[in-house]
Design an enzyme around this catalytic site. Structure first.
Site, short mmCIF file in Angstrom:
data_model
loop_
_atom_site.label_atom_id
_atom_site.label_comp_id
_atom_site.label_asym_id
_atom_site.label_seq_id
_atom_site.Cartn_x
_atom_site.Cartn_y
_atom_site.Cartn_z
N HIS A 67 0.84 -1.19 0.00
CA HIS A 67 0.00 0.00 0.00
C HIS A 67 0.87 1.24 0.00
O HIS A 67 2.05 1.21 0.35
CB HIS A 67 -0.95 0.02 1.20
CG HIS A 67 -0.25 -0.02 2.54
ND1 HIS A 67 0.19 1.10 3.19
CD2 HIS A 67 0.11 -1.06 3.33
CE1 HIS A 67 0.76 0.77 4.33
NE2 HIS A 67 0.74 -0.54 4.44
N GLY B 111 3.37 5.55 10.73
CA GLY B 111 1.98 5.86 10.45
C GLY B 111 1.22 6.44 11.62
O GLY B 111 0.30 7.26 11.43
N ARG C 99 -17.32 15.11 11.30
CA ARG C 99 -15.87 15.21 11.13
C ARG C 99 -15.43 16.67 11.10
O ARG C 99 -16.07 17.52 10.47
CB ARG C 99 -15.47 14.50 9.83
CG ARG C 99 -15.69 13.01 9.90
CD ARG C 99 -15.38 12.33 8.59
NE ARG C 99 -13.97 12.43 8.25
CZ ARG C 99 -13.46 12.01 7.10
NH1 ARG C 99 -14.27 11.50 6.18
NH2 ARG C 99 -12.17 12.12 6.86
N ARG D 211 -6.95 21.75 14.22
CA ARG D 211 -5.70 21.19 13.69
C ARG D 211 -5.15 22.23 12.71
O ARG D 211 -5.40 22.17 11.51
CB ARG D 211 -6.00 19.88 12.98
CG ARG D 211 -4.78 19.11 12.51
CD ARG D 211 -5.21 17.92 11.66
NE ARG D 211 -5.85 18.34 10.42
CZ ARG D 211 -6.89 17.73 9.88
NH1 ARG D 211 -7.46 16.70 10.46
NH2 ARG D 211 -7.41 18.16 8.73
#
Length: 553
Positions: free
Chosen positions: A12, A295, A433, A482
């Site tokens: 991936h 990750g 979200r 963020r």
């Protein structure tokens, strides 16, 4: 020396990177070219072709090909690279470069360290697994990386979080949804499935699981999902529906109070474990310049907790902390070993393709798209944002990594909460979200509390209580955001946009989310931008110096 780095050996996030004389000059992800997220089981053919073409060279000019995994555990992958990629007609002519293999966790660590701007650093790489290692602690100085400790797959923090993600009904690549969902509830702080040792180590009790297949994650993921079920009850099944508009099956997961509580509890576990590792690593190395890799380094909430903990003086995180960044890490590791370390901090994630105004104008004309040439695209877009419009922003070189940073972005004003709903609807994202802001340093001082490393939008922080009502569209339910804080290395046109907003009395803040629709990679080319623009509810597209607008009504 010219070094081509390749990633994708674990199935991936294939990518290619080019390092010339120790400097990272290009990095591109295969998914952006082939339009398949994570580019599962793909070789980085298109990304490699781009890197070479952008430098004006061919494969025969490359001195070394560096791969971000070792042959011992992936001999079949090595054969695929050599046979399939190098046999491709685009690469087949001329001399074959020398081949060097760099261990997967070292590739993660190298990508973050060699672009951090730190000479001395504590490196903490937390990942799923690669070359039998899931977590690694190292001390770096003068370009050399000295591994202090590492943990096998059975102790993987990445597999823990993926197991939690699967348990909640989400899949690989959707760990960010769990992170966002966690803010809606209080955690079960009594749940700690890791044993944290006084010496800074930890263990899960899952060993010897994984010893027979030390690079194979699914058994660990299933084991963690089963542990979550033991604690919180059986998982809720995913929901599948057929959408007659898209002619596709769509999958969704429940996100009610129970799921929120489980997500919050899992996020709390991850943060406790990471803080434990960071504290012990800094104590062992004596260095409070910390570099995060792997990750798990994409977990912005955990990164924010590390910054706020007081355990570190300086913190650096590579924009593509996941496997897509290991192509750069492998190439930078080989360069450093040859004495060609560049040493300066990475100023931009925009190392992908770019297009001239004439090329973009041709793309518009070929598609019969009406457009307006404007003298000042930032000024024109500022007017649209003030007017409440949502704009696709396609400027400069494409970014690498999962964050749009002002080159392939969807932009809107954060001053009204309805814009949060509208932008999520345009992207077909779940309404719970969060969406993020880009802002000037002056605005960050006014609106934020102690933001961490924010050049690449990788650490969450709190918005000041008294300022939350001013920018509600980018404040998450827990009062966090963020942020991307623009500095002198940020794209000039993007900085100018904030200036033009300020000239109109708007804060130097814009809502910024990646320019893509649900389940698609970020747009890469003018054709991608036009497809997403006309396939969505975006009001306008700023593409180079051209402005495309949809007819009113």
């Amino acid at each position: 020396m010219i070094i081509l780095g390749l990633a994708g050996g674990l199935g991936h996030d294939a990518s290619a990177a080019l390092v010339i004389d120790g400097q990272l000059v290009s990095l591109a992800e295969e998914e952006r070219f082939i339009r398949r997220r994570h580019a599962h089981d793909q070789l980085p053919v298109e990304a490699t072709a781009y890197c070479l073409a952008a430098a004006g060279i061919t494969m025969a000019d490359v001195d070394v090909i560096a791969t971000s995994w070792l042959v011992a555990d992936s001999a079949d992958v090595q054969r695929d690279i050599q046979v399939s990629l190098l046999a491709h007609p685009y690469f087949a002519e001329g001399r074959r470069p020398r081949w060097e293999q760099v261990a997967h966790p070292i590739s993660h660590a190298s990508a973050a360290y060699h672009t951090s701007g730190f000479d001395e650093a504590t490196i903490i790489s937390t990942d799923g697994v690669g070359d039998r290692i899931s977590t690694l602690i190292a001390y770096a100085r003068g370009g050399a990386i000295d591994v202090k400790r590492h943990w096998p797959i059975s102790e993987s923090l990445g597999m823990f979080y993926l197991g939690l993600t699967n348990y909640l009904g989400f899949r690989f690549g959707q760990e960010g949804k769990v992170m966002g969902l966690a803010s809606y509830s209080e955690p079960d702080k009594s749940w700690m499935p890791f044993v944290l040792h006084d010496d800074g180590g930890y263990h899960t009790g899952l060993s010897p699981l994984g010893e027979d297949q030390p690079n194979f994650g699914p058994p660990l993921v299933k084991a963690w999902a089963a542990r979550a079920a033991e604690r919180f009850g059986p998982p809720r099944p995913r929901q599948y529906t057929y959408n007659p508009i898209t002619a596709r099956l769509e999958v969704s997961a429940e996100t009610g109070e129970w799921q929120q509580h489980v997500a919050a509890s899992g996020q709390h576990v991850l943060e406790r474990a990471l803080l434990h590792v960071v504290e012990s690593a800094v104590r062992e190395t004596g260095c409070r310049n910390v570099v995060l890799a792997g990750g798990v380094g994409l977990n912005c909430t955990a990164n924010g907790a590390i910054w706020q903990s007081g355990l570190v003086d300086r913190l650096a995180i590579f924009p593509a902390s996941g496997d897509a960044g290991t192509s750069a890490g492998a190439a930078l590791a080989v360069a450093a070993a040859a004495g060609e370390r560049h040493g300066r901090a990475l100023g931009t994630a925009g190392l992908g393709p770019q297009f001239s105004d004439e090329e973009m104008r041709t793309a518009l004309r070929d598609k019969g798209v009406p457009y307006t040439d404007v003298d000042d695209i930032a000024d024109a877009v500022a007017d649209l944002i003030i007017d409440g419009q949502v704009v696709g922003w396609f400027q400069g070189r494409a970014e690498f990594g999962p964050r749009a940073l002002g080159q392939r972005s969807i932009l809107a004003s954060p001053l009204e909460h309805r814009m949060h709903h509208r932008v999520n609807a345009i992207k077909n994202r779940e309404q719970w979200r969060p969406l993020a802001p880009s802002m000037s340093a002056a605005a960050a001082e006014k609106y934020l509390i102690n933001p961490g490393p924010s050049r690449f939008m990788l650490a969450a922080c709190q918005v000041r209580d008294e300022m939350r009502a001013e920018i509600p569209a980018v404040v998450h339910v827990d009062g966090s955001c963020r942020p991307q804080i623009l500095d002198d290395d940020a794209p000039a046109e993007y900085r100018r946009l904030l200036d033009r907003l300020a000239a109109r009395g708007h804060p130097e803040i814009v809502m910024n989310t990646s320019f893509n629709l649900a389940n698609e990679p970020i747009v890469h080319s003018p054709q991608d931008a036009l497809r997403s623009f006309f396939g969505s509810g975006l009001d306008a597209l700023a593409i180079g110096s051209m402005l495309v607008q949809k007819p009113a009504g």
